[in-house]
Scaffold this motif. Sequence first.
Motif, PDB file in Angstrom:
ATOM      1  N   ALA A 173       0.893  -1.197   0.233  1.00  0.00           N
ATOM      2  CA  ALA A 173       0.210  -0.013   0.232  1.00  0.00           C
ATOM      3  C   ALA A 173       0.864   0.998  -0.109  1.00  0.00           C
ATOM      4  CB  ALA A 173      -0.960  -0.013   1.183  1.00  0.00           C
ATOM      5  N   ASP A 207      -8.278   8.658 -19.821  1.00  0.00           N
ATOM      6  CA  ASP A 207      -8.929   7.314 -19.255  1.00  0.00           C
ATOM      7  C   ASP A 207     -10.400   7.686 -19.127  1.00  0.00           C
ATOM      8  OD1 ASP A 207      -9.328   4.672 -18.192  1.00  0.00           O
ATOM      9  OD2 ASP A 207      -8.481   4.988 -16.299  1.00  0.00           O
ATOM     10  N   GLN A 223     -15.120  11.397  -8.197  1.00  0.00           N
ATOM     11  CA  GLN A 223     -13.961  10.457  -7.554  1.00  0.00           C
ATOM     12  C   GLN A 223     -12.657  11.091  -7.770  1.00  0.00           C
ATOM     13  OE1 GLN A 223     -14.715   6.356  -7.898  1.00  0.00           O
ATOM     14  NE2 GLN A 223     -16.403   6.399  -6.658  1.00  0.00           N
ATOM     15  N   THR A 259      -6.764  -0.599   1.419  1.00  0.00           N
ATOM     16  CA  THR A 259      -5.388  -0.577   1.805  1.00  0.00           C
ATOM     17  C   THR A 259      -4.455  -0.425   0.307  1.00  0.00           C
ATOM     18  OG1 THR A 259      -5.433  -2.915   1.855  1.00  0.00           O
ATOM     19  CG2 THR A 259      -4.965  -1.763   4.000  1.00  0.00           C
ATOM     20  N   LEU A 260      -5.014  -1.103  -0.783  1.00  0.00           N
ATOM     21  CA  LEU A 260      -4.304  -0.791  -1.912  1.00  0.00           C
ATOM     22  C   LEU A 260      -4.629   0.275  -2.742  1.00  0.00           C
ATOM     23  CD1 LEU A 260      -4.283  -4.732  -3.042  1.00  0.00           C
ATOM     24  CD2 LEU A 260      -2.401  -3.383  -2.109  1.00  0.00           C
ATOM     25  N   PRO A 285      -4.717   4.061  -3.172  1.00  0.00           N
ATOM     26  CA  PRO A 285      -4.188   5.159  -2.288  1.00  0.00           C
ATOM     27  C   PRO A 285      -5.414   6.330  -2.098  1.00  0.00           C
ATOM     28  CG  PRO A 285      -2.960   4.682  -4.392  1.00  0.00           C
ATOM     29  CD  PRO A 285      -3.813   3.803  -4.369  1.00  0.00           C
ATOM     30  N   ALA A 286      -6.429   6.377  -3.188  1.00  0.00           N
ATOM     31  CA  ALA A 286      -7.397   7.511  -3.208  1.00  0.00           C
ATOM     32  C   ALA A 286      -8.099   7.418  -1.772  1.00  0.00           C
ATOM     33  CB  ALA A 286      -8.482   7.335  -4.274  1.00  0.00           C
ATOM     34  N   ALA A 297     -15.951   1.539  -6.723  1.00  0.00           N
ATOM     35  CA  ALA A 297     -15.173   2.760  -6.538  1.00  0.00           C
ATOM     36  C   ALA A 297     -13.615   2.578  -6.645  1.00  0.00           C
ATOM     37  CB  ALA A 297     -15.201   3.593  -5.179  1.00  0.00           C
ATOM     38  N   LEU A 344     -12.220   1.778 -10.015  1.00  0.00           N
ATOM     39  CA  LEU A 344     -12.359   2.734 -11.086  1.00  0.00           C
ATOM     40  C   LEU A 344     -10.723   3.413 -11.248  1.00  0.00           C
ATOM     41  CD1 LEU A 344     -15.525   4.745 -10.309  1.00  0.00           C
ATOM     42  CD2 LEU A 344     -14.828   3.728 -12.116  1.00  0.00           C
ATOM     43  N   SER A 345     -10.045   3.201  -9.990  1.00  0.00           N
ATOM     44  CA  SER A 345      -8.708   4.099 -10.138  1.00  0.00           C
ATOM     45  C   SER A 345      -7.660   3.089 -11.013  1.00  0.00           C
ATOM     46  CB  SER A 345      -8.475   4.236  -8.529  1.00  0.00           C
ATOM     47  OG  SER A 345      -8.201   3.091  -8.210  1.00  0.00           O
ATOM     48  N   ILE A 346      -8.107   1.775 -11.260  1.00  0.00           N
ATOM     49  CA  ILE A 346      -6.944   1.105 -12.268  1.00  0.00           C
ATOM     50  C   ILE A 346      -7.371   1.540 -13.775  1.00  0.00           C
ATOM     51  CG2 ILE A 346      -6.653  -0.522 -10.420  1.00  0.00           C
ATOM     52  CD1 ILE A 346      -8.312  -2.548 -12.176  1.00  0.00           C
ATOM     53  N   ASP A 347      -6.714   1.094 -14.556  1.00  0.00           N
ATOM     54  CA  ASP A 347      -6.616   1.506 -15.733  1.00  0.00           C
ATOM     55  C   ASP A 347      -7.952   0.876 -16.703  1.00  0.00           C
ATOM     56  OD1 ASP A 347      -4.474   2.346 -18.350  1.00  0.00           O
ATOM     57  OD2 ASP A 347      -6.171   0.986 -19.131  1.00  0.00           O
ATOM     58  N   SER A 348      -8.714   1.717 -17.155  1.00  0.00           N
ATOM     59  CA  SER A 348     -10.147   1.296 -17.789  1.00  0.00           C
ATOM     60  C   SER A 348      -9.921  -0.111 -18.441  1.00  0.00           C
ATOM     61  CB  SER A 348     -10.612   2.189 -18.805  1.00  0.00           C
ATOM     62  OG  SER A 348      -9.730   2.386 -19.957  1.00  0.00           O
ATOM     63  N   ARG A 349      -8.621  -0.466 -19.364  1.00  0.00           N
ATOM     64  CA  ARG A 349      -8.477  -1.769 -19.998  1.00  0.00           C
ATOM     65  C   ARG A 349      -8.894  -2.929 -19.033  1.00  0.00           C
ATOM     66  NH1 ARG A 349      -2.960  -0.600 -22.811  1.00  0.00           N
ATOM     67  NH2 ARG A 349      -3.220   0.941 -21.275  1.00  0.00           N
ATOM     68  N   ARG A 359     -10.179  -2.759 -15.949  1.00  0.00           N
ATOM     69  CA  ARG A 359     -11.485  -2.696 -14.875  1.00  0.00           C
ATOM     70  C   ARG A 359     -12.318  -3.794 -14.906  1.00  0.00           C
ATOM     71  NH1 ARG A 359     -13.370   2.628 -15.926  1.00  0.00           N
ATOM     72  NH2 ARG A 359     -11.296   3.559 -15.394  1.00  0.00           N
ATOM     73  N   ASP A 360     -13.072  -4.179 -16.161  1.00  0.00           N
ATOM     74  CA  ASP A 360     -14.174  -5.011 -16.207  1.00  0.00           C
ATOM     75  C   ASP A 360     -13.487  -6.156 -15.890  1.00  0.00           C
ATOM     76  OD1 ASP A 360     -15.702  -2.810 -16.950  1.00  0.00           O
ATOM     77  OD2 ASP A 360     -15.795  -3.469 -18.885  1.00  0.00           O
TER      78      ASP A 360
END
Lengths: 324, 315
Positions: free
Chosen positions: A12, A59, A75, B26-27, B29-30, B275, B278-283, B285-286
Amino acid sequence: MKRLLGFLLLAAACVGCGNTNRPYTVAFMPKLVDIPYFKACQRGAEEAAKELDLALVYDGTTKADKTLQADLIKQWAASGKYDCLAVACNDPDVVGTALAKARSRGLTVVTYDADARPDARQFFVNMATYDAVAHAMVDAMAEELGDEGGQVGLLTSWVNAPNQSEWAKRIKSYAKEKYPRLTILDEEEHGEDRAAGVTKAKAMIQKNKELKGIIGLTSVAVPAAAEAVRQEGKKGQIKVTGVSTPRDMRDYLKDDTVKTVILWNPVDLGYLTVHVCDKVRKGEMPENGTIQAGRLKDVKVKDREVLLGEPMKFTKENVDQYDF
Amino acid sequence: VKPRLPTLLRGMPLASAAVILVLTVTLVPAFRNAAYWETLAQDSFPVAVLALALAPIILTGGIDLSVRSVALFSGVVAGFLFHDLGWPAGCALAAGIGVGALVGLLNGGLVSVGVLPLVATLATRELFRGLAAAVSGKEPVRGFGLEAYWEARWLGVPVQVYGVLLLAGLTYVVVHHTWVGRALFALGDNERAARFAGLPVRRLKLGLYVWSGLVAGLAGAAVVLKNDVAHPDAEGGLELLAIACVVLGGVRITGGYGHVGGVLLGVVTVCVLVAGLLSIDSRWRDLATGAVLVAVAIGNEAAARWATRLDLKTD
């Protein structure tokens, strides 16, 4: 267990580090990622970011969905990672409310390609005026149909989508005034989905016996309509035109299913958008007047709306010169 | 007393939900940013209340797929009353909630006369989305001017959190401490037996769907406040997300087993996961969303089977 926990905390910490002293960062958000049109915008945006020494993140959502996009904007605004949002909006209101919130957190907000409600953003980078694009589409269709009259269907993403609704309105009024022999039908929706678009276009062809043409209002709608015409064996009898990209339309232009496609240069659109972001940041952006944006000279600004230029036409002859 | 292994295994859904929650927080950061939590808490209100209303229905082995459509319809009706009839915004939204309950009456009526809940609510899901589009017309109604209420805080915490906790408390008491709750479980276990035992099955079902309609109306009002526009096609996939919260919270989709506390955990987990991803790359995400859900499904199923096998051995 303790070791595992330690590892997680370490991981983290690694993900979280390096947040201080970051460069001015622009988040460049398309309506949806992974379609050629917005990838072309991305290329222009990256080119400008390099020139201006800004960090750029491209993105967005994988679906053209207003709520997903609004949630993502909120967000991002809350995450503190970005200084500026450049967004192509899926809906003027739902996305607009999210943008207004981002502005209230102190971010610079610029829209491009599709606008939000004007109080939600600082500037809108418009590729061509609604009138110019709508007229170009109707003129292309009327020219192909010649003196023949008949029904022309409209295939759109959503009736309320910002650009599409404005174009549809102008297509109807312009056709009524200038080409009374054309009857423009009400829009059918495809929801930015290619397969749904083909189905809707086929239904349109089967339902309206007098149908002579289809105008596609999105880069997905035009190839979908062309595919439907091809599959129904109506090539030449039902004309197709609209706004789409050379890459999406190359096959259909080459085999004469489609004669003309209307568009602007999306690479330039992305390029101009990032230049506008930079000028807003530096306080050099006039609400009215002209600006010099890198390689794009004398760009007009009117009422916080930046105008890229006139729409272009793609045909069988020039389509191979463009790779977006 | 040392808890038996099968009992522990039956808690697997809750354990996996908790693990996802902790890992995501934890992983990503947002999540170290308070503003991120606040936004998330506000925006998750509709899905949270819907999950809480769906939980009792799913406990009986039923389902309500129409909740998003009902929410949108109530919102659009509120928009109509506000814009076209000039009602004050608050009254219009309250009336919208009432409309939600009325719509629930239709769902409840269909289900209590014996139409399968899946079929009945799939039908009304289309019906009310269509009605929402029809009532709304071409231009959605905007400018309710109630942003201040949506942004309100009490003791520094968004009001939405208190709303969800209040509803969760109410649901908890009814489901786990009243005869209504016991009847729900009985119904989910074996509807025939429940009927023979003299439980008012029809009235119970009717009540449940009216309640979920009412809560969907509330969610609709919330969506209007959130977006400041009564849009007939917002919040795509809301109903599926709410069902995911309930199932991830350990409620068995076939009914008869589950806990409201688990549903609350499910809500927090799903919202945080969505949520966080959402902070990982869209490629990716799904793919990541799907992979996490598949892993959870496999883990939970394996634990349930293991527990059953152990039970059989000791019996």
